[in-house]
Design a protein around this motif. Structure first.
Motif, PDB file in Angstrom:
ATOM      1  N   ARG A  94       0.864  -1.300   0.133  1.00  0.00           N
ATOM      2  CA  ARG A  94      -0.054  -0.123  -0.028  1.00  0.00           C
ATOM      3  C   ARG A  94       0.814   1.613  -0.211  1.00  0.00           C
ATOM      4  N   CYS A  95       2.096   1.067   0.324  1.00  0.00           N
ATOM      5  CA  CYS A  95       3.046   2.383   0.400  1.00  0.00           C
ATOM      6  C   CYS A  95       4.435   2.200   0.376  1.00  0.00           C
ATOM      7  N   THR A  96       5.040   2.974  -0.395  1.00  0.00           N
ATOM      8  CA  THR A  96       6.674   3.094  -0.519  1.00  0.00           C
ATOM      9  C   THR A  96       6.991   4.272   0.298  1.00  0.00           C
ATOM     10  N   ASP A  97       5.970   5.166   0.405  1.00  0.00           N
ATOM     11  CA  ASP A  97       6.086   6.653   0.869  1.00  0.00           C
ATOM     12  C   ASP A  97       4.975   6.568   1.884  1.00  0.00           C
ATOM     13  N   CYS A  98       5.336   6.007   2.916  1.00  0.00           N
ATOM     14  CA  CYS A  98       4.416   5.811   3.998  1.00  0.00           C
ATOM     15  C   CYS A  98       3.992   7.134   4.958  1.00  0.00           C
ATOM     16  N   LYS A  99       2.940   7.644   4.964  1.00  0.00           N
ATOM     17  CA  LYS A  99       2.882   9.060   5.816  1.00  0.00           C
ATOM     18  C   LYS A  99       1.745   8.717   6.861  1.00  0.00           C
ATOM     19  N   TRP A 100       2.117   9.179   7.779  1.00  0.00           N
ATOM     20  CA  TRP A 100       1.329   9.166   9.162  1.00  0.00           C
ATOM     21  C   TRP A 100       1.291  10.338   9.932  1.00  0.00           C
ATOM     22  N   ILE A 101       0.123  10.667  10.579  1.00  0.00           N
ATOM     23  CA  ILE A 101      -0.299  11.861  11.320  1.00  0.00           C
ATOM     24  C   ILE A 101      -0.353  11.065  12.651  1.00  0.00           C
ATOM     25  N   VAL A 102      -0.154  11.786  14.077  1.00  0.00           N
ATOM     26  CA  VAL A 102      -0.192  11.101  15.311  1.00  0.00           C
ATOM     27  C   VAL A 102      -0.995  12.184  16.059  1.00  0.00           C
ATOM     28  N   SER A 103      -2.170  11.531  16.527  1.00  0.00           N
ATOM     29  CA  SER A 103      -3.046  12.490  17.393  1.00  0.00           C
ATOM     30  C   SER A 103      -3.471  11.707  18.624  1.00  0.00           C
ATOM     31  N   GLU A 104      -3.955  12.363  19.406  1.00  0.00           N
ATOM     32  CA  GLU A 104      -4.406  11.888  20.698  1.00  0.00           C
ATOM     33  C   GLU A 104      -5.350  10.357  20.784  1.00  0.00           C
ATOM     34  N   ALA A 105      -6.124  10.356  19.472  1.00  0.00           N
ATOM     35  CA  ALA A 105      -6.921   8.939  19.385  1.00  0.00           C
ATOM     36  C   ALA A 105      -5.907   7.982  18.656  1.00  0.00           C
ATOM     37  N   GLY A 106      -5.023   8.169  18.059  1.00  0.00           N
ATOM     38  CA  GLY A 106      -3.998   7.330  17.334  1.00  0.00           C
ATOM     39  C   GLY A 106      -3.558   7.860  16.098  1.00  0.00           C
ATOM     40  N   PRO A 107      -2.604   6.854  15.383  1.00  0.00           N
ATOM     41  CA  PRO A 107      -2.030   7.027  14.422  1.00  0.00           C
ATOM     42  C   PRO A 107      -3.206   7.065  13.127  1.00  0.00           C
ATOM     43  N   CYS A 108      -3.037   8.008  12.081  1.00  0.00           N
ATOM     44  CA  CYS A 108      -3.809   7.758  11.009  1.00  0.00           C
ATOM     45  C   CYS A 108      -2.846   7.635   9.411  1.00  0.00           C
ATOM     46  N   TRP A 109      -3.146   6.936   8.835  1.00  0.00           N
ATOM     47  CA  TRP A 109      -2.175   6.580   7.248  1.00  0.00           C
ATOM     48  C   TRP A 109      -2.665   7.351   6.332  1.00  0.00           C
ATOM     49  N   TYR A 110      -1.788   7.758   5.595  1.00  0.00           N
ATOM     50  CA  TYR A 110      -2.413   8.724   4.326  1.00  0.00           C
ATOM     51  C   TYR A 110      -2.705   7.771   3.298  1.00  0.00           C
ATOM     52  N   ASN A 111      -3.996   7.862   2.884  1.00  0.00           N
ATOM     53  CA  ASN A 111      -4.349   6.758   1.793  1.00  0.00           C
ATOM     54  C   ASN A 111      -4.395   7.509   0.412  1.00  0.00           C
ATOM     55  N   ALA A 112      -3.552   7.247  -0.496  1.00  0.00           N
ATOM     56  CA  ALA A 112      -3.125   8.024  -1.726  1.00  0.00           C
ATOM     57  C   ALA A 112      -4.556   7.959  -2.392  1.00  0.00           C
ATOM     58  N   THR A 113      -5.359   6.750  -2.398  1.00  0.00           N
ATOM     59  CA  THR A 113      -6.409   6.623  -3.195  1.00  0.00           C
ATOM     60  C   THR A 113      -7.483   7.556  -2.929  1.00  0.00           C
ATOM     61  N   SER A 114      -7.546   8.029  -1.787  1.00  0.00           N
ATOM     62  CA  SER A 114      -8.518   8.826  -1.256  1.00  0.00           C
ATOM     63  C   SER A 114      -8.169  10.222  -0.912  1.00  0.00           C
ATOM     64  N   ALA A 115      -6.775  10.293  -1.003  1.00  0.00           N
ATOM     65  CA  ALA A 115      -5.908  11.575  -1.047  1.00  0.00           C
ATOM     66  C   ALA A 115      -6.357  12.284   0.446  1.00  0.00           C
ATOM     67  N   ALA A 116      -6.576  11.453   1.778  1.00  0.00           N
ATOM     68  CA  ALA A 116      -6.761  11.661   3.020  1.00  0.00           C
ATOM     69  C   ALA A 116      -6.181  10.766   3.825  1.00  0.00           C
ATOM     70  N   TYR A 117      -5.971  11.362   5.234  1.00  0.00           N
ATOM     71  CA  TYR A 117      -5.477  10.398   6.275  1.00  0.00           C
ATOM     72  C   TYR A 117      -6.620   9.765   6.991  1.00  0.00           C
ATOM     73  N   ASP A 118      -7.044   8.703   6.311  1.00  0.00           N
ATOM     74  CA  ASP A 118      -8.562   8.117   6.643  1.00  0.00           C
ATOM     75  C   ASP A 118      -8.322   6.753   7.125  1.00  0.00           C
ATOM     76  N   VAL A 119      -7.186   6.189   7.288  1.00  0.00           N
ATOM     77  CA  VAL A 119      -7.158   4.893   7.575  1.00  0.00           C
ATOM     78  C   VAL A 119      -6.532   5.137   9.128  1.00  0.00           C
ATOM     79  N   CYS A 120      -7.136   4.992  10.240  1.00  0.00           N
ATOM     80  CA  CYS A 120      -6.824   5.337  11.478  1.00  0.00           C
ATOM     81  C   CYS A 120      -6.860   3.868  12.404  1.00  0.00           C
ATOM     82  N   TYR A 121      -5.835   4.080  13.434  1.00  0.00           N
ATOM     83  CA  TYR A 121      -5.683   3.001  14.059  1.00  0.00           C
ATOM     84  C   TYR A 121      -5.592   3.385  15.759  1.00  0.00           C
TER      85      TYR A 121
END
Length: 130
Positions: free
Chosen positions: A96-123
């Motif tokens: 799913r990525c060779t350029d894996c981008k994450w944001i880290v918030s209080e709720a947990g990390p979210c991965w950047y989904n290039a298909t939707s162009a959003a950080y919408d895969v959260c854990y």
């Protein structure tokens, strides 16, 4: 093996081997500093402090056997201690990525989904390193 400037290498058989980039961004809502410490079995990337919207990136060549794992601890004022997450798991991330981008918030990390162009895969965070 951590690579700083190389984006492609070659294996002993002459095949092109692509590196993987991981970027983590501090997305804490109250502007706190994020303290993070990431490592793999072979490499300790050290502790980093990211200010609001600050980033930390690293590059590596995934393990030939498909077992590359980088795990991180995260903490911030009011977090109640360390939070843990496996930021790169080759079996989960290699396709799913060779350029894996994450944001880290209080709720947990979210991965950047290039298909939707959003950080919408959260854990959520793991309760411990185990």
């Amino acid at each position: 093996m951590i690579l700083a400037m190389v984006t492609m290498g070659s294996s002993a058989e002459g095949q092109i081997v692509k590196t993987t980039d991981v970027t983590v961004t501090n997305w804490l809502s109250k502007g706190q500093d994020l303290t993070m410490h990431c490592k793999s079995k072979e490499d300790d990337l050290g502790e980093r402090v990211l200010h609001k919207l600050g980033t930390f990136s690293w590059h590596f060549i995934p393990n030939f056997f498909g077992r590359t794992l980088f795990f991180c601890s995260f903490s911030w004022d009011g977090s109640g201690g360390n939070r843990y997450f496996d930021i790169y798991v080759e079996k989960r991330d290699k396709d799913r990525c060779t350029d894996c981008k994450w944001i880290v918030s209080e709720a947990g990390p979210c991965w950047y989904n290039a298909t939707s162009a959003a950080y919408d895969v959260c854990y959520g965070y793991k309760s411990s390193l185990l």
